[in-house]
Design a protein around this motif. Structure first.
Motif, short mmCIF file in Angstrom:
data_model
loop_
_atom_site.label_atom_id
_atom_site.label_comp_id
_atom_site.label_asym_id
_atom_site.label_seq_id
_atom_site.Cartn_x
_atom_site.Cartn_y
_atom_site.Cartn_z
N TYR A 119 0.12 8.92 -5.52
CA TYR A 119 -0.26 9.88 -4.45
C TYR A 119 -1.05 11.19 -4.99
N LYS A 120 -0.83 11.54 -6.17
CA LYS A 120 -1.55 12.59 -6.66
C LYS A 120 -3.01 12.23 -6.85
N MET A 121 -3.44 10.61 -7.14
CA MET A 121 -4.53 10.38 -7.45
C MET A 121 -5.47 9.85 -6.13
N VAL A 122 -4.88 10.04 -4.97
CA VAL A 122 -5.45 9.42 -3.69
C VAL A 122 -6.35 10.72 -3.15
N LYS A 123 -7.53 10.25 -2.81
CA LYS A 123 -8.52 11.24 -2.40
C LYS A 123 -8.95 10.92 -0.72
N TRP A 124 -8.32 11.74 0.05
CA TRP A 124 -8.60 11.44 1.43
C TRP A 124 -9.97 11.95 1.79
N ASN A 125 -10.71 11.38 2.59
CA ASN A 125 -11.93 11.73 3.31
C ASN A 125 -11.90 11.69 4.74
N VAL A 126 -12.66 12.23 5.43
CA VAL A 126 -12.77 12.30 6.79
C VAL A 126 -12.67 10.98 7.43
N THR A 127 -13.46 9.85 6.93
CA THR A 127 -13.42 8.43 7.36
C THR A 127 -11.86 7.89 7.27
N LEU A 128 -11.67 7.92 5.89
CA LEU A 128 -9.93 7.29 5.94
C LEU A 128 -9.25 7.98 6.94
N LEU A 129 -9.00 9.38 6.87
CA LEU A 129 -7.92 9.84 7.93
C LEU A 129 -8.42 9.61 9.31
N SER A 130 -9.56 9.53 9.49
CA SER A 130 -9.85 9.24 11.12
C SER A 130 -9.40 7.76 11.35
N MET A 131 -9.49 6.80 10.56
CA MET A 131 -9.17 5.67 10.59
C MET A 131 -7.64 5.48 10.77
N SER A 166 0.75 -1.09 -0.09
CA SER A 166 0.15 -0.19 -0.15
C SER A 166 0.95 1.14 -0.09
N ALA A 167 1.81 1.21 0.61
CA ALA A 167 2.92 2.42 0.82
C ALA A 167 3.46 2.61 -0.34
N ILE A 168 3.75 1.57 -1.44
CA ILE A 168 4.49 1.69 -2.52
C ILE A 168 3.50 2.34 -3.38
N ARG A 169 2.28 1.75 -3.57
CA ARG A 169 1.23 2.27 -4.36
C ARG A 169 0.90 3.90 -4.20
N TYR A 170 1.09 4.01 -2.55
CA TYR A 170 0.53 5.42 -2.42
C TYR A 170 1.65 6.19 -2.99
N ILE A 171 3.00 5.99 -2.84
CA ILE A 171 4.09 6.76 -3.35
C ILE A 171 3.80 7.12 -4.97
N LEU A 172 3.62 5.85 -5.49
CA LEU A 172 3.43 6.14 -7.28
C LEU A 172 2.29 6.84 -7.48
#
Length: 322
Positions: free
Chosen positions: A277-289, A269-275
């Protein structure tokens, strides 16, 4: 069934919660147990264990139903989150993690973790649906406040911080919400201090109490000197141990394989996020987790020093970590 037979041969708090031993019975009436902490757990079980005299295995069955409700709620949450952002294949992969044995083992017995997990996933599900003050959230919050106020403190911290970070607010409104969050956290903190009988402003007493709690694990088969670890390894211990080098029991191999899978998922997951990261959309629930996991881990590693208690405790965290 596995959890039931395991606890039959390894006595734990479950027997105390279900009034199993005669020494646990007293003349108290039901509502005398309506107090914060462990007494509330016994208050929940009193009608079934004492008044109806249901056997221990029935208690496990009832709590297994609660645990299964939590898993179904979690599956619904995963489907909503992943289904809105990726393909069905990813949703199916995420759902497979619900089959990991450790989650079902610790959510099939008479433990506080079972009820806490249902409350936590209910709150996250309702926040994702933007039902901030639904009756489900209110009941879940009250239950957590009575059963484990420190878990409610962690949960409220994560959700409150995520909301303040991601939701666009005017400066005045942000100050107001920050003040309200601080008041709520202060109330939950005072409730925790009431349970463990500590002066909330006595930092030295807190540190001494944590030290004694860690020392209480010395002599147990799963003790680890976590106070001597650096913080990255402390967090690794909380989330991913026992690992293969810790194994001294067949059950440890099962846990190690599961922990290896979860650790591999984290790296992937960390590798996918780095590659991407511009496409990742955070919301309140995900950041809360994410914040809930980080806050919870940082608190528990100050107080616990046993791989067994870590494995049980993280059943409230690891589903949201995944």
């Amino acid at each position: 069934m596995v959890n039931y037979y395991y606890l039959e041969g390894n006595p734990s708090d479950s027997q105390y919660y279900w009034f199993v031993n005669n020494s646990n019975f007293d003349s108290s009436i039901w509502f005398e147990y309506f107090r914060i902490g462990t007494p509330f757990m016994r208050w929940i079980n009193y009608p079934f264990a004492v008044l109806l005299k249901l056997p221990f295995w029935v208690g496990h069955f009832l709590f297994s139903i609660i645990g299964l409700m939590a898993v179904f709620q979690l599956f619904k949450l995963i489907t909503l989150i992943v289904g809105n952002s990726s393909a069905r294949f990813n949703s199916s992969i995420a759902a497979l993690w619900l089959l990991l044995p450790n989650l079902h083992f610790w959510t099939s017995g008479i433990t506080k973790e079972v009820i806490c997990l249902l409350c936590i996933v209910t709150v996250f599900l309702q926040t994702y649906l933007k039902q901030w003050w639904s009756w489900q959230v209110v009941i879940a919050a009250i239950t957590l406040a009575l059963l484990r106020p420190h878990v409610l403190l962690m949960l409220t911290s994560g959700i409150g911080a995520a909301y303040l970070i991601l939701v666009p607010l005017s400066r005045k409104r942000k100050l107001l919400y920050t003040a309200l969050l601080f008041i709520m956290l202060l109330i939950f903190y005072l409730m925790v201090c009431q349970i463990i009988h500590i002066d909330p402003w006595d930092i030295d007493r807190w540190l001494l109490n944590n030290h004694r709690w860690r020392d209480s694990f010395i002599g147990s088969g799963s003790y680890v000197p976590i106070q001597y670890y650096n913080y990255p390894y402390k967090l690794f211990t909380f989330f991913f141990r026992p690992f293969f080098y810790d194994v001294s029991h067949p059950y440890g191999w099962i846990l190690s394989i599961k922990n290896l899978l979860v650790f591999g998922l984290l790296i992937w997951s960390a590798i996918r996020y780095i590659l991407k990261y511009k496409m990742v959309k955070w919301n309140v629930t995900l950041l809360s987790m994410l914040l809930f996991n980080i806050i919870g881990a940082l608190i528990y590693i100050q107080r616990y020093a046993g791989l067994g208690i870590f494995a049980r405790t993280r059943s409230m965290f690891i589903p949201f970590f995944i």
